[in-house]
Enzyme design. Structure first.
Site: not given
Length: 381
Positions: A107-109, A112-113
């Site tokens: 999950h990539c900050p 946001m996805n």
């Protein structure tokens, strides 16, 4: 270690501010003073590709399993109680996105996805275009600094003060972004292209290596073979564990095969789709993310040797077991050396020194939760 932001919206705000500030200020305050119109247009097209790929990385769903998915034969049955559906191979439930993600990488900050099967090409293209733009801009900035330093004795009115200010600010900032994104791209290429692995699967391999080094993995693999391949208890038993435990030359790759690693070119095709469309903004990956091509080593045959049976186990080969149960093979076999001879004996059913899969951390201090995985849904059967 994955970044955790107090306010998630900053994950998108920070990249947007950086791209806008570096790209547009660099163009209008510096490049426009000396660069040809054609090169300025090329730079603006590069910025447009950054925005387009970033948009798709944010808003493209990484992929979710189809309803009522049925687990194929010789695969782990991993049921997600939150989605009320079985997970396909390589899929995990993301705690933030609240869905099962096909071939979940992390999950990539910064988007946001989740980065998964459907949007990994967009994510990778975003990194590529950022590197191309920042590398081009850094070259032009350094070239301009060299020219200004050479002409430093000319009258002040021949220089733009704004150009000098932004050269001072943008040069180190652009170099920093180029360095960090290049490191991230190299990690993605090393994992996905050269090894065929997502970040989660790389973490999984490190966990298996730790189990192997502690002499705990082989019994777990044998138990997994009993579960996944019917009729193997006679072929693979405690004697097999003893034989493997006494083999000092045994390596992890002798008993563990990552089934999705084909070769760098094939891995790239699986990830990015048609090679002619790798840089096309709308290019898609190969397949549907529900199943994946596997290497020949992973093919199961009932006539195979017990070493080949272990190598043909689905990923992860230990079934994601968190801890050996009382009386299990993994808690009962131990190799010892006594009076110069190596012996195999049963040991007490003490598994207190084992760390469960949910809690295990690699050398970077990363566990499954750091990649966004909802560990409550990670029990395979």
């Amino acid at each position: 270690m994955p970044v955790k932001l107090k306010w998630p919206w900053l994950g998108i705000a920070i990249p947007c501010v950086l791209v806008s500030f570096i790209g547009y200020c660099g163009h209008f305050f510096i490049l426009s003073n000396f660069l040809s119109p054609s090169k300025q247009l090329w730079f603006q097209c590069n910025l447009a590709l950054i925005w387009l790929s970033y948009y798709y990385a944010i808003y493209t769903n990484p992929g979710r399993p189809r309803p009522n998915f049925e687990v194929p034969k010789y695969e782990w049955k991993n049921y997600c109680k939150k989605c009320q559906n079985y997970k396909p191979e390589r899929a995990h439930h993301c705690k933030t996105c609240n869905q099962c993600v096909l071939m979940m990488d992390h999950h990539c900050p910064w988007t946001m996805n989740c980065v998964g099967h459907n949007n990994f090409p967009h994510f990778l293209r975003f990194l590529v275009w950022v590197i191309v733009a920042t590398a081009f801009l850094l070259y032009q900035l350094v070239s301009r600094i060299i020219v200004l330093w050479r002409d430093r004795n000319l009258p002040d009115y021949m220089f733009h003060r704004s150009e000098l200010v932004f050269l001072t600010i943008l040069t180190p900032l652009d170099a920093f972004v180029l360095l960090t994104i290049t490191i991230l791209l190299c990690r993605c290429l090393a994992n996905q292209i050269f090894n065929g692995m997502s970040q989660i699967e790389t973490w999984e391999l490190e966990r298996l290596q730790a189990l192997f080094d502690s002499k705990r993995l082989v019994p777990l693999l044998i138990e997994a073979a009993w579960d996944i391949f019917p009729g193997t208890r006679e072929q693979i038993n405690e004697s097999t564990a003893a034989e493997l435990s006494m083999n000092k030359e045994l390596r992890l790759e002798d008993v563990v095969n990552f089934p999705y690693d084909l070769d760098p070119w094939s891995n790239a095709e699986q990830l990015l789709g048609n090679p002619l469309l790798w840089l096309w903004p709308f290019g898609r990956p190969k397949g549907d993310g529900m199943s994946f091509v596997k290497n020949e080593i992973s093919e199961y045959s009932s006539r195979a040797s017990y070493e080949d049976l272990l190598l043909s186990l689905p990923w992860p080969p230990d079934g994601g077991r968190t801890r050996a149960g009382p009386g299990s093979l993994s808690s009962s076999i131990e190799s010892i050396t006594k009076q110069g001879e190596q012996l195999i004996r049963r040991r007490p059913n003490d598994t207190s020194d084992l760390i469960g899969r949910r809690q295990w951390q690699n050398d970077w201090g990363e566990n499954l939760e750091d990649f966004g995985v909802d560990v409550d849904t990670e029990q395979a059967s």
